[in-house]
Write an enzyme that holds these catalytic residues in place. Sequence first.
Site, PDB file in Angstrom:
ATOM      1  N   GLU A  30       0.810  -1.220   0.000  1.00 53.18           N
ATOM      2  CA  GLU A  30       0.000   0.000   0.000  1.00 53.18           C
ATOM      3  C   GLU A  30       0.846   1.274   0.000  1.00 53.18           C
ATOM      4  O   GLU A  30       0.311   2.363  -0.188  1.00 53.18           O
ATOM      5  CB  GLU A  30      -0.929   0.005   1.222  1.00 53.18           C
ATOM      6  N   GLY A  99     -12.681  -2.224   1.456  1.00 51.72           N
ATOM      7  CA  GLY A  99     -13.838  -2.828   0.815  1.00 51.72           C
ATOM      8  C   GLY A  99     -14.880  -1.764   0.524  1.00 51.72           C
ATOM      9  O   GLY A  99     -15.140  -0.901   1.365  1.00 51.72           O
ATOM     10  N   MET A 209      -9.796  -1.467   8.303  1.00 52.04           N
ATOM     11  CA  MET A 209      -9.491  -1.953   9.643  1.00 52.04           C
ATOM     12  C   MET A 209      -8.606  -1.011  10.472  1.00 52.04           C
ATOM     13  O   MET A 209      -8.152  -1.397  11.549  1.00 52.04           O
ATOM     14  CB  MET A 209      -8.834  -3.351   9.543  1.00 52.04           C
ATOM     15  N   GLU A 210      -8.345   0.195   9.990  1.00 48.03           N
ATOM     16  CA  GLU A 210      -7.413   1.075  10.717  1.00 48.03           C
ATOM     17  C   GLU A 210      -7.863   2.539  10.840  1.00 48.03           C
ATOM     18  O   GLU A 210      -7.551   3.205  11.838  1.00 48.03           O
ATOM     19  CB  GLU A 210      -6.022   1.085  10.033  1.00 48.03           C
ATOM     20  N   ASP A 233     -12.035  -4.454  -3.154  1.00 46.46           N
ATOM     21  CA  ASP A 233     -13.052  -5.516  -3.127  1.00 46.46           C
ATOM     22  C   ASP A 233     -14.353  -4.869  -2.697  1.00 46.46           C
ATOM     23  O   ASP A 233     -14.370  -3.691  -2.341  1.00 46.46           O
ATOM     24  CB  ASP A 233     -12.627  -6.614  -2.129  1.00 46.46           C
TER      25      ASP A 233
HETATM   26  N1  SAH Z   1      -3.286 -11.225   6.068  1.00 48.18           N
HETATM   27  C1  SAH Z   1      -3.754 -10.227   5.148  1.00 48.18           C
HETATM   28  C2  SAH Z   1      -4.435  -9.157   5.949  1.00 48.18           C
HETATM   29  C3  SAH Z   1      -5.226  -8.235   5.170  1.00 48.18           C
HETATM   30  S1  SAH Z   1      -6.542  -7.589   6.068  1.00 48.18           S
HETATM   31  C4  SAH Z   1      -2.567  -9.756   4.330  1.00 48.18           C
HETATM   32  O1  SAH Z   1      -1.550  -9.398   4.910  1.00 48.18           O
HETATM   33  O2  SAH Z   1      -2.647  -9.829   3.106  1.00 48.18           O
HETATM   34  C5  SAH Z   1      -7.161  -6.423   4.924  1.00 48.18           C
HETATM   35  C6  SAH Z   1      -6.469  -5.101   4.897  1.00 48.18           C
HETATM   36  O3  SAH Z   1      -7.024  -4.333   3.841  1.00 48.18           O
HETATM   37  C7  SAH Z   1      -6.699  -4.271   6.150  1.00 48.18           C
HETATM   38  O4  SAH Z   1      -5.559  -3.495   6.423  1.00 48.18           O
HETATM   39  C8  SAH Z   1      -7.932  -3.410   5.828  1.00 48.18           C
HETATM   40  O5  SAH Z   1      -7.774  -2.074   6.249  1.00 48.18           O
HETATM   41  C9  SAH Z   1      -8.066  -3.454   4.300  1.00 48.18           C
HETATM   42  N2  SAH Z   1      -9.311  -4.020   3.739  1.00 48.18           N
HETATM   43  C10 SAH Z   1      -9.481  -4.241   2.410  1.00 48.18           C
HETATM   44  N3  SAH Z   1     -10.685  -4.807   2.170  1.00 48.18           N
HETATM   45  C11 SAH Z   1     -11.292  -4.955   3.385  1.00 48.18           C
HETATM   46  C12 SAH Z   1     -12.552  -5.531   3.791  1.00 48.18           C
HETATM   47  N4  SAH Z   1     -13.388  -6.064   2.894  1.00 48.18           N
HETATM   48  N5  SAH Z   1     -12.838  -5.543   5.110  1.00 48.18           N
HETATM   49  C13 SAH Z   1     -11.984  -5.028   6.011  1.00 48.18           C
HETATM   50  N6  SAH Z   1     -10.773  -4.494   5.681  1.00 48.18           N
HETATM   51  C14 SAH Z   1     -10.414  -4.451   4.379  1.00 48.18           C
END
Ligand code: SAH
Length: 269
Positions: A30, A99, A209-210, A233
Amino acid sequence: MSAASQGHDAALAASSSKRPLGILAALPQELGDLIEAMRAESGVRTVTHGRRDYHVGTVHGAPCVVTLARVGKVAAAATVSALIHAFDVESVVFTGVAGGVGAEVRVGDIVVANALLQHDLDASPLFPRFEVPLLGMSRFTADATLAAQLAAACERFVAEEGAASAARFGTMRPRVHRGLIISGDQFVASAAGVKALREALPDALAVEMEGAAIAQVCHEYGVPCAVVRTISDTADDHAPASFVSFLTEIAGAYSNAILTRFLVARSAG
Ligand code: SAH
């Protein structure tokens, strides 16, 4: 010493006395090439606190501290606290993917937050759902000027490279939305999950998530903050596959395009 080099020295002194901008993302993809760009422009001084590396230097003329928060609200809050305490950042920008929740928000679009809320915070019936107990707030506003500058950088990217980007990545031409971003400690990946969020928060545009954790900490310290999210997504059953391919193939290019324009304009202004 020539007048030109005196001017250059004065400009350098002025820029190095400026408080830096904190730039953070959750995942390395990112950030795009931001740390490499800093290394090429000014060199990078890396400082480690709490298992995170903070990269200090200048990018596109702007003094910055760049770091990875990793995933989730606690990680984000801890990281932004360190940016404030250890680096005295003047303001904070978060960049990443999210998302899509709003009906008009498609994969490849960009959302700049006007406000942020923690959708998984619920101390009811003691406090209203979503309200941060004892702070009496559920929505944290992004700094209006910073958010407008970020949105302007996104609009310039779309005007200059939107069609090429859509052709390259097989997405629709990106659109820029401004509004509510919601955050929680869940990767939302089901039709039922995203429907429940839409019903509870009809004006939500994107879920991640942040962001709202960063906005809360920045509010409490009086530090301006802004959040930009590219839609990877639509938080439904296709989200895991869509997220992974967007993150690996597209997120970095968007981030480079947006942050370059934002930082160039910031250091010119
Ligand atoms: N283990 C995965 C974690 C990704 S979590 C990895 O390292 O690839 C998803 C991350 O993208 C989070 O930081 C969140 O902020 C964002 N994100 C993207 N799509 C999301 C969704 N549908 N729901 C929640 N967070 C999402």
